[in-house]
Design a protein around this motif. Structure first.
Motif, mmCIF file in Angstrom:
data_model
loop_
_atom_site.group_PDB
_atom_site.id
_atom_site.type_symbol
_atom_site.label_atom_id
_atom_site.label_comp_id
_atom_site.label_asym_id
_atom_site.label_seq_id
_atom_site.Cartn_x
_atom_site.Cartn_y
_atom_site.Cartn_z
ATOM 1 N N MET A 199 0.843 -1.196 0.000
ATOM 2 C CA MET A 199 0.000 0.000 0.000
ATOM 3 C C MET A 199 0.877 1.245 0.000
ATOM 4 S SD MET A 199 -3.003 1.074 2.672
ATOM 5 C CE MET A 199 -3.950 2.577 2.441
ATOM 6 N N SER A 200 0.580 2.200 -0.877
ATOM 7 C CA SER A 200 1.370 3.429 -0.979
ATOM 8 C C SER A 200 0.735 4.537 -0.144
ATOM 9 C CB SER A 200 1.462 3.862 -2.442
ATOM 10 O OG SER A 200 2.153 5.082 -2.546
ATOM 11 N N TYR A 201 1.578 5.420 0.353
ATOM 12 C CA TYR A 201 1.110 6.573 1.119
ATOM 13 C C TYR A 201 1.520 7.829 0.369
ATOM 14 C CZ TYR A 201 0.088 9.596 5.109
ATOM 15 O OH TYR A 201 -0.442 10.558 5.926
ATOM 16 N N ALA A 202 0.556 8.655 -0.018
ATOM 17 C CA ALA A 202 0.845 9.870 -0.781
ATOM 18 C C ALA A 202 1.004 11.059 0.163
ATOM 19 C CB ALA A 202 -0.280 10.149 -1.773
ATOM 20 N N VAL A 203 2.010 11.881 -0.102
ATOM 21 C CA VAL A 203 2.258 13.059 0.712
ATOM 22 C C VAL A 203 2.693 14.190 -0.206
ATOM 23 C CG1 VAL A 203 4.671 12.447 1.151
ATOM 24 C CG2 VAL A 203 3.488 13.948 2.753
ATOM 25 N N SER A 204 2.247 15.404 0.100
ATOM 26 C CA SER A 204 2.657 16.558 -0.692
ATOM 27 C C SER A 204 4.048 17.006 -0.283
ATOM 28 C CB SER A 204 1.670 17.713 -0.492
ATOM 29 O OG SER A 204 1.763 18.228 0.819
ATOM 30 N N VAL A 205 4.711 17.718 -1.179
ATOM 31 C CA VAL A 205 6.037 18.260 -0.873
ATOM 32 C C VAL A 205 5.956 19.159 0.352
ATOM 33 C CG1 VAL A 205 7.870 19.779 -1.711
ATOM 34 C CG2 VAL A 205 6.847 18.088 -3.255
ATOM 35 N N ARG A 206 4.919 19.964 0.409
ATOM 36 C CA ARG A 206 4.771 20.889 1.534
ATOM 37 C C ARG A 206 4.650 20.134 2.852
ATOM 38 N NH1 ARG A 206 0.088 25.604 2.091
ATOM 39 N NH2 ARG A 206 0.492 26.133 4.267
ATOM 40 N N THR A 207 3.795 19.100 2.890
ATOM 41 C CA THR A 207 3.613 18.346 4.126
ATOM 42 C C THR A 207 4.897 17.623 4.517
ATOM 43 O OG1 THR A 207 1.264 18.039 3.672
ATOM 44 C CG2 THR A 207 2.278 16.512 5.216
ATOM 45 N N LEU A 208 5.575 17.039 3.543
ATOM 46 C CA LEU A 208 6.826 16.340 3.819
ATOM 47 C C LEU A 208 7.837 17.276 4.473
ATOM 48 C CD1 LEU A 208 8.778 13.901 3.458
ATOM 49 C CD2 LEU A 208 9.346 14.870 1.206
ATOM 50 N N CYS A 209 8.000 18.470 3.908
ATOM 51 C CA CYS A 209 9.003 19.408 4.437
ATOM 52 C C CYS A 209 8.573 19.980 5.781
ATOM 53 C CB CYS A 209 9.254 20.520 3.429
ATOM 54 S SG CYS A 209 10.031 19.960 1.903
ATOM 55 N N GLU A 210 7.280 20.277 5.933
ATOM 56 C CA GLU A 210 6.826 20.799 7.215
ATOM 57 C C GLU A 210 6.979 19.764 8.318
ATOM 58 O OE1 GLU A 210 2.854 22.133 6.542
ATOM 59 O OE2 GLU A 210 3.475 24.110 5.807
ATOM 60 N N PHE A 211 6.817 18.503 7.960
ATOM 61 C CA PHE A 211 6.953 17.437 8.953
ATOM 62 C C PHE A 211 8.419 17.192 9.317
ATOM 63 C CE2 PHE A 211 7.522 13.108 10.363
ATOM 64 C CZ PHE A 211 6.433 12.874 11.181
ATOM 65 N N ALA A 212 9.282 17.146 8.321
ATOM 66 C CA ALA A 212 10.644 16.658 8.535
ATOM 67 C C ALA A 212 11.711 17.735 8.583
ATOM 68 C CB ALA A 212 11.003 15.653 7.436
ATOM 69 N N ALA A 213 11.417 18.965 8.138
ATOM 70 C CA ALA A 213 12.486 19.958 7.991
ATOM 71 C C ALA A 213 12.325 21.169 8.889
ATOM 72 C CB ALA A 213 12.572 20.412 6.528
ATOM 73 N N ARG A 214 11.185 21.320 9.568
ATOM 74 C CA ARG A 214 11.010 22.519 10.399
ATOM 75 C C ARG A 214 11.691 22.357 11.746
ATOM 76 N NH1 ARG A 214 4.763 24.018 10.462
ATOM 77 N NH2 ARG A 214 4.688 21.804 10.895
ATOM 78 N N ARG A 215 12.334 23.413 12.175
ATOM 79 C CA ARG A 215 12.996 23.434 13.470
ATOM 80 C C ARG A 215 12.884 24.846 14.047
ATOM 81 N NH1 ARG A 215 12.468 18.962 12.680
ATOM 82 N NH2 ARG A 215 13.949 17.199 12.739
#
Length: 833
Positions: A1-17
């Motif tokens: 099963m694949s999980y789709a994520v937007s670029v924005r959500t990916l970066c907000e989840f993993a890159a914000r500090r």
């Protein structure tokens, strides 16, 4: 099963500090941002590519998004960001997030075109000056791939967890059963319509009587359809706090002792969720904003394990990790299945739930509780008011300008000379000029100069005006130009404001921005109105100008279109044409009127045809209404509600009743009641008690409250609830008449008034075992046009004349233990009046 994520959500989840910091986001609206993007891309060469769809796979993760622009000749990919104020004040956390997004898009483009290198450019567009600042760097495809893999690796574990949660959620919803023996009468019909609407992707408007359990009758079938139709989100929207509480209670009943894997989130208003309302929303001011993103991951993971995240649970998890509860709620929306909140979260101008539904491409079902309230609430959302005293208040806080800045005093309509001319700003609404790439060095006009200019244009607008003026075609352009300049100056000021001016400037900034947004979309659905107030004793007057929305349909239509399906339900959604026209419901909307499960014998409806509650007759109406209420109380003592059309009328009636019958306990709604005071008011309706509550028609106690059995056995409704005839309401009628020929009076006066009456009467019969009486105290209830708008199952009779005078009644035994209770209630009624 694949999980789709937007670029924005990916970066907000993993890159914000770092810190939560809203200062840099004060400027552009969503509309300004989109227009800014169009201006930047219009300046590029003909071969420039816009809005390029990109997608890549990383294990079970599908990452997708749209790059803002790409120049194939120079191999430059651009990520466009709009802003106001000074670019050098942008927090480092924002810059890091922007570069993370650009690098992900860069990797996706390199993969799509098989490039070894690519130039990445962050294009910062100042919406006030029209200038661009470009920051670029040359990147190797291999480095961008490493960056992409690192982000995806950080997100992949979460994605796999989300896939498993979705599987368990859908399995649990398929097995979901009603927590009762079966549906109530009428509830099954409602549930079938909701389920079929979500299955067939059809909007529904459902009128269902009070007391059949509409909340459970909509939530249960929506949850069943959620798993079968692969819906991402379910939004349950209410007009008032009690509606949210009822929904959460129903969801807790559905959960049962064994909590199913369903993530429920309650969104409360900022003013109710903020822990430090005296502080600004940035790490330098608020301790819960400091390091917010550094601690968000732990708070998010723990909160989602709980499942039922009401306001109290959300606050508990947030404070455990020293972060803001309000913003934690916003961060949890993408990971929750069902969100319970106010209408504004989906239908307002900048509604976050609607924006995320569009950006994230969610399949969303929207349930709108007590949907008759959406008319007035939506009108308020798309209206805007500016008050002259707010401008004056901020000017008083600002330091005085140097004398030379204003030059000599002029008379007439001349603008004052300026020793330093105000730089001309390049607004978004002008046609895009040539490509202007340079540093952001333009110096905006000072805030005092901008507000002085606004005050001068405002003064020209109101010269010689007294009172309310007829609605005008549109806001005048000189006023709008001054407001645009003031918005830019306020934004710049807020970047460096000290505590003494920040709150006033921030409030005025948001009011000006909202007014400008409504001015940009001004049309026949709205009115521009001005009102001048003059204080006595030589004091300065003040002035208001407003854009008043009358028909919110053009604004709501995109909201309905964005949803997989919407279900609007209420006890009063008739006439159909009124709600369809004003709310902008699609023509394909299915309409259903659920038959009442109650019998006419349960509710005695009596018309007091000898009473007139018209404005001129109100004083004369008090005595006969007092005796009618007292006579019914003498026949059957118990708990009653009396509804009047205004607080003034209500308090006059309560005072008259207390003077004539001081032995009968009464309690009165006041204008400003917090949640505790409302709870105290309702607590007086004890099943073993006796007394009369006085409340305003259309208010918080006229709908959405549940007082079954002997807690409430009757209601008296004094008036038809028609809005007052005045210039403001006449302008509303004329605007509605222009849009819907022949319906102006009914849409402006008759339908809204009778809706409030039916809602108030609906407080009496809440279960099949209830019985009670409703008195409609106005001779106009005998008119056929009015009778047709009352529920068909009501059996209406004429009220018997009350004896005159009615005998004094002894204090009910249940209250005699409370010393002086009746006297205190009477004093309260007289004091409130």
């Amino acid at each position: 099963m694949s999980y789709a994520v937007s670029v924005r959500t990916l970066c907000e989840f993993a890159a914000r500090r770092g810190d939560l910091d809203l200062r840099f986001h004060l400027g552009p609206s969503a509309q300004e941002g989109m227009l800014g993007h169009r201006i930047v891309t219009a300046r590029r060469a003909d071969h420039y590519l816009k809005e390029i769809p990109l997608q890549a796979q990383h294990g079970a993760l599908t990452v997708r998004g749209r790059a803002d622009g790409f120049d194939p000749e120079s191999r430059r990919l651009e990520e466009i960001k709009t802003y106001r104020g000074r670019l050098r004040d942008m927090p480092a956390s924002h810059s890091a997030l922007h570069w993370a997004q650009a690098r992900v898009y860069g990797h996706l483009m390199c993969r799509k075109l098989n490039l070894n290198t690519i130039e990445l450019a962050l294009v910062y567009f100042n919406v006030a000056t029209g200038r661009e600042t470009i920051r670029s760097q040359e990147c190797k495809a291999a480095d961008l791939e490493d960056h992409f893999n690192a982000l995806c690796g950080r997100f992949l574990a979460w994605a796999l967890q989300e896939i498993e949660h979705r599987r368990q959620r859908d399995a649990a919803l398929q097995a979901l059963q009603l927590p009762f023996e079966g549906f109530r009468d009428g509830q099954r019909t409602l549930a079938k319509a909701v389920y079929r609407g979500l299955r067939d992707r059809t909007h529904h408007a459902i009128q269902a009587p009070t007391g059949i359990g509409k909340t459970m009758g909509t939530l249960f079938p929506a949850l069943k359809a959620m798993s079968e139709q692969k819906l991402d989100k379910l939004f349950f929207l209410t007009a008032k706090t009690p509606g949210r509480k009822v929904a959460l209670h129903a969801l807790q009943a559905l959960q049962g002792p064994r909590l199913m894997p369903l993530r429920v989130l309650e969104l409360a208003a900022r003013e109710h969720a903020c822990e430090h309302p005296d502080k600004q929303c940035n790490g330098q001011s608020c301790p819960l904003a400091r390091g917010f993103y550094d601690r968000l991951e732990g708070a998010r993971e723990q909160a989602l394990k709980e499942g039922m995240l009401d306001r109290a649970a959300l606050r508990r998890h947030a404070l455990r990790h020293d972060i803001c509860p309000y913003h934690l709620g916003a961060e949890l929306v993408p990971w929750c299945d069902l969100v319970v909140g106010d209408y504004s979260y989906y239908f307002d101008v900048g509604a976050t739930l609607h924006a995320q539904t569009v950006v994230q491409e969610w399949r969303t079902a929207v349930l709108v509780d007590e949907a008759h309230n959406l008319v007035e609430r939506a009108r308020a959302m798309y209206s805007a008011t500016l008050r002259q005293q707010d401008v004056r208040a901020l000017l008083r806080l600002l330091p005085a300008a140097p004398r030379a800045a204003f030059g000599r005093r002029r008379t007439g309509t001349e603008a004052p000379a300026s020793a330093k001319p105000v730089p001309e700003q390049v607004p978004l609404w002008l046609e895009a000029g040539p490509h202007d790439v340079q540093a952001d060095t333009a110096q905006p006009a000072g805030l005092r100069n901008a507000l002085d200019s606004l005050a001068r244009n405002w003064q020209k607008l109101i010269a010689g005006q007294a009172g309310a003026q007829p609605a005008q075609a549109a806001p005048p352009e000189p006023l709008l130009q001054s407001l645009r300049q003031a918005a830019g100056a306020l934004s710049d000021h807020l970047e460096q404001a000290d505590d003494s001016t920040h709150d006033e400037a921030l409030r005025l900034y948001f009011e000006v921005q909202h007014f400008l947004r409504m001015a940009e979309s001004f049309g026949p659905h709205s009115l521009f109105e001005t009102t001048a107030f003059h204080q006595s004793a030589g004091g300065d007057g003040f002035h208001e100008c407003s854009i008043r929305n009358v028909v919110p349909a053009p604004f709501l239509e995109p909201r309905f279109q964005a949803a997989h399906a919407c279900v609007l339900f209420s006890a009063t959604l008739q006439p159909k044409a009124f709600y369809a026209d004003v709310l902008g419901l699609p023509e394909s909307t299915a309409w259903l009127d659920v038959a009442t499960p109650f019998s006419a014998e349960q509710l005695q409806v009596r018309v007091a045809g000898g009473i007139s509650t018209r404005y001129a007759d109100r004083q004369a109406s008090l005595a006969p209404m007092v005796e009618l209420i007292a006579a019914q109380y003498a026949r059957k003592p118990g708990n009653y509600l009396v509804f009047a059309s205004s607080f003034d009328y209500l308090h006059r009636l309560a005072e008259a009743f207390a003077d004539r019958h001081p032995s009968i306990a009464l309690w009165v709604q006041s204008r400003e009641m917090d949640e505790a005071a409302r709870a105290d008011f309702l607590a007086r309706f004890d099943a073993s008690g006796r007394g009369i509550g006085f409340a305003v028609l259309g208010g918080v106690f006229a709908e959405g409250i549940d007082l079954p059995g002997d807690r409430l056995i009757g209601a008296f409704i004094a008036t038809l609830g028609l809005p007052q005839v005045n210039p403001r309401n006449e302008a509303l009628k004329q605007c509605l008449e222009a849009s819907f020929a022949g319906c102006g009076y009914d849409y402006a006066y008759l339908y809204p008034g009778l809706r409030k009456v039916v809602q108030a009467a609906g407080r009496i019969i809440r279960t099949p075992q209830d019985a009670g009486v409703v008195y409609l105290m106005d001779d106009r209830y005998n008119r056929p046009a009015v009778r047709r708008l009352l529920p068909a199952w009501w059996r209406i009779e004429q009220a018997r004349a009350a004896p005159r005078p009615a005998p004094e009644l002894p204090l009910p035994p249940v209250l005699s233990a409370a010393q002086g209770q009746a006297d205190e209630s009477a004093r309260h009624a007289r004091g409130a009046a």
